[in-house]
Design a protein around this motif. Sequence first.
Motif, PDB file in Angstrom:
ATOM      1  N   ILE A 120       5.891  -7.400  -3.644  1.00 41.69           N
ATOM      2  CA  ILE A 120       5.617  -6.106  -3.005  1.00 41.69           C
ATOM      3  C   ILE A 120       5.050  -5.132  -4.030  1.00 41.69           C
ATOM      4  CG2 ILE A 120       6.712  -4.073  -1.967  1.00 41.69           C
ATOM      5  CD1 ILE A 120       6.312  -6.343   0.038  1.00 41.69           C
ATOM      6  N   VAL A 121       5.596  -5.125  -5.232  1.00 43.83           N
ATOM      7  CA  VAL A 121       5.078  -4.243  -6.289  1.00 43.83           C
ATOM      8  C   VAL A 121       3.621  -4.588  -6.584  1.00 43.83           C
ATOM      9  CG1 VAL A 121       5.304  -3.632  -8.732  1.00 43.83           C
ATOM     10  CG2 VAL A 121       7.330  -3.755  -7.279  1.00 43.83           C
ATOM     11  N   THR A 122       3.304  -5.879  -6.635  1.00 45.56           N
ATOM     12  CA  THR A 122       1.923  -6.309  -6.858  1.00 45.56           C
ATOM     13  C   THR A 122       1.023  -5.813  -5.736  1.00 45.56           C
ATOM     14  OG1 THR A 122       2.655  -8.251  -8.080  1.00 45.56           O
ATOM     15  CG2 THR A 122       0.435  -8.337  -7.140  1.00 45.56           C
ATOM     16  N   MET A 123       1.467  -5.943  -4.499  1.00 46.29           N
ATOM     17  CA  MET A 123       0.670  -5.490  -3.354  1.00 46.29           C
ATOM     18  C   MET A 123       0.478  -3.973  -3.376  1.00 46.29           C
ATOM     19  SD  MET A 123      -1.053  -6.045  -0.670  1.00 46.29           S
ATOM     20  CE  MET A 123      -1.549  -5.264   0.851  1.00 46.29           C
ATOM     21  N   LEU A 124       1.533  -3.234  -3.675  1.00 42.47           N
ATOM     22  CA  LEU A 124       1.417  -1.770  -3.729  1.00 42.47           C
ATOM     23  C   LEU A 124       0.465  -1.322  -4.835  1.00 42.47           C
ATOM     24  CD1 LEU A 124       5.123  -0.743  -3.104  1.00 42.47           C
ATOM     25  CD2 LEU A 124       3.191  -0.514  -1.511  1.00 42.47           C
TER      26      LEU A 124
ATOM     27  N   GLU B 244      -2.995   0.726  -4.207  1.00 38.65           N
ATOM     28  CA  GLU B 244      -3.312   1.993  -4.880  1.00 38.65           C
ATOM     29  C   GLU B 244      -4.647   1.909  -5.611  1.00 38.65           C
ATOM     30  OE1 GLU B 244      -3.686   5.701  -6.153  1.00 38.65           O
ATOM     31  OE2 GLU B 244      -2.298   5.008  -4.608  1.00 38.65           O
ATOM     32  N   ARG B 245      -4.923   0.787  -6.269  1.00 39.53           N
ATOM     33  CA  ARG B 245      -6.226   0.632  -6.938  1.00 39.53           C
ATOM     34  C   ARG B 245      -7.362   0.672  -5.917  1.00 39.53           C
ATOM     35  NH1 ARG B 245      -3.186  -2.776 -10.076  1.00 39.53           N
ATOM     36  NH2 ARG B 245      -3.686  -4.648  -8.859  1.00 39.53           N
ATOM     37  N   ALA B 246      -7.167   0.015  -4.776  1.00 40.54           N
ATOM     38  CA  ALA B 246      -8.203  -0.008  -3.743  1.00 40.54           C
ATOM     39  C   ALA B 246      -8.428   1.390  -3.168  1.00 40.54           C
ATOM     40  CB  ALA B 246      -7.822  -0.985  -2.635  1.00 40.54           C
ATOM     41  N   LEU B 247      -7.363   2.138  -2.962  1.00 39.08           N
ATOM     42  CA  LEU B 247      -7.512   3.510  -2.453  1.00 39.08           C
ATOM     43  C   LEU B 247      -8.187   4.399  -3.489  1.00 39.08           C
ATOM     44  CD1 LEU B 247      -4.083   3.850  -0.639  1.00 39.08           C
ATOM     45  CD2 LEU B 247      -6.336   3.878   0.456  1.00 39.08           C
TER      46      LEU B 247
END
Length: 108
Positions: free
Chosen positions: A91-95, A99-102
């Motif tokens: 989940i931390v990896t996905m978050l 955030e990088r994508a946003l």
Amino acid sequence: MTPGEGRGKVCLDDHGCATIEFEEVPKGAVGAAMTECWGADWFDERPGGFADAASGRYFYDDEQTYAGYELDVSDDGTITFGISYVKVNDIVTMLAALERALATQRLG
């Protein structure tokens, strides 16, 4: 997240797993984050990943880990999604990827 980037929450359980639920996140950002984490076409949605996914609901249950993925792709270019019973590190990896994508989208 800033206005227009959706909203969400993360919950941790007593077994070291996490669930995230996000609403109305830009489709391009979700697609980029998922592609970074799992590669394109991991959910058999489209070769370009969820950034190219057609409107509709997508489900995936991982029988090995018991993780569940539910994504609702809207006509307005956003995705509401939940990922359940996933290791906290995943989940931390996905978050972080989201955030990088946003951030990339903000630079536009």
